[in-house]
Design an enzyme around this catalytic site. Structure first.
Site, PDB file in Angstrom:
ATOM      1  CG  HIS A 198      -0.321  -0.223   2.512  1.00 49.82           C
ATOM      2  ND1 HIS A 198       0.069  -1.471   2.946  1.00 49.82           N
ATOM      3  CD2 HIS A 198       0.027   0.630   3.502  1.00 49.82           C
ATOM      4  CE1 HIS A 198       0.615  -1.374   4.145  1.00 49.82           C
ATOM      5  NE2 HIS A 198       0.608  -0.108   4.506  1.00 49.82           N
ATOM      6  CG  HIS A 242       0.874   5.415   3.775  1.00 48.88           C
ATOM      7  ND1 HIS A 242       0.016   5.343   4.846  1.00 48.88           N
ATOM      8  CD2 HIS A 242       1.626   4.283   3.843  1.00 48.88           C
ATOM      9  CE1 HIS A 242       0.236   4.239   5.531  1.00 48.88           C
ATOM     10  NE2 HIS A 242       1.216   3.570   4.946  1.00 48.88           N
TER      11      HIS A 242
END
Ligand code: AMP
Length: 138
Positions: free
Chosen positions: A100, A102
């Protein structure tokens, strides 16, 4: 299929505030934002954990979405900048075992201090340069 938290969000088994979705990627609000509007971009591929095992096509798809969303997040929040960050493996701060990125909106005077820098010891830069170049070559 590993059934991690983010895989469950992809599968619709856990709720999220989705902001973008396509065939390979999903983007949604981080549940505990560093600043409001903090967004996570993930691959839908359930079989990958971090930058080290993500197939290039998923990585490229994520990068395209990050590029678009960075501008959208900054505009939507009337922010003064964004940080793009990715933690890979436990000791780099990765808590959720699914890749992931950010996207963190930043504001003048928001007080967030990221990444204190160190100084190199004499000669250390050259050693680092060679080690990384050698790793690339093998
Ligand atoms: P990292 O430390 O890079 O692994 O970041 C994991 C991020 O996932 C943290 O910023 C969490 O706040 C966020 N997070 C964990 N669970 C959820 C969830 N169910 N929905 C949205 N964000 C989450």
């Amino acid at each position: 299929m590993r059934g991690c938290i983010f895989c469950k969000i992809v599968a619709g088994e856990l709720p999220s505030y989705k902001v973008y979705e396509d065939e390979r990627t999903l983007a949604f609000l981080d549940i505990n934002p560093i600043n409001p509007g903090h967004t996570l971009v993930i691959p839908k591929n359930p079989d990958v954990r971090n930058i080290f095992d993500i197939p290039k096509r998923d990585w490229v798809a994520m990068m395209e979405v990050v590029h678009e969303l960075a501008a959208a997040v900054e505009k939507a929040l009337d922010a003064d900048g964004v940080n793009i960050m990715m933690n890979n493996r436990e000791h780099a701060g990765q808590v959720v075992d699914h890749p992931h990125i950010h996207i963190i909106p930043r504001f003048k005077g928001d007080g967030l201090q990221l990444w204190p820098h160190k100084k190199y010891k004499p000669g250390e830069e050259g050693i680092m340069q060679k080690r990384i170049q050698q790793a690339l070559a093998t």
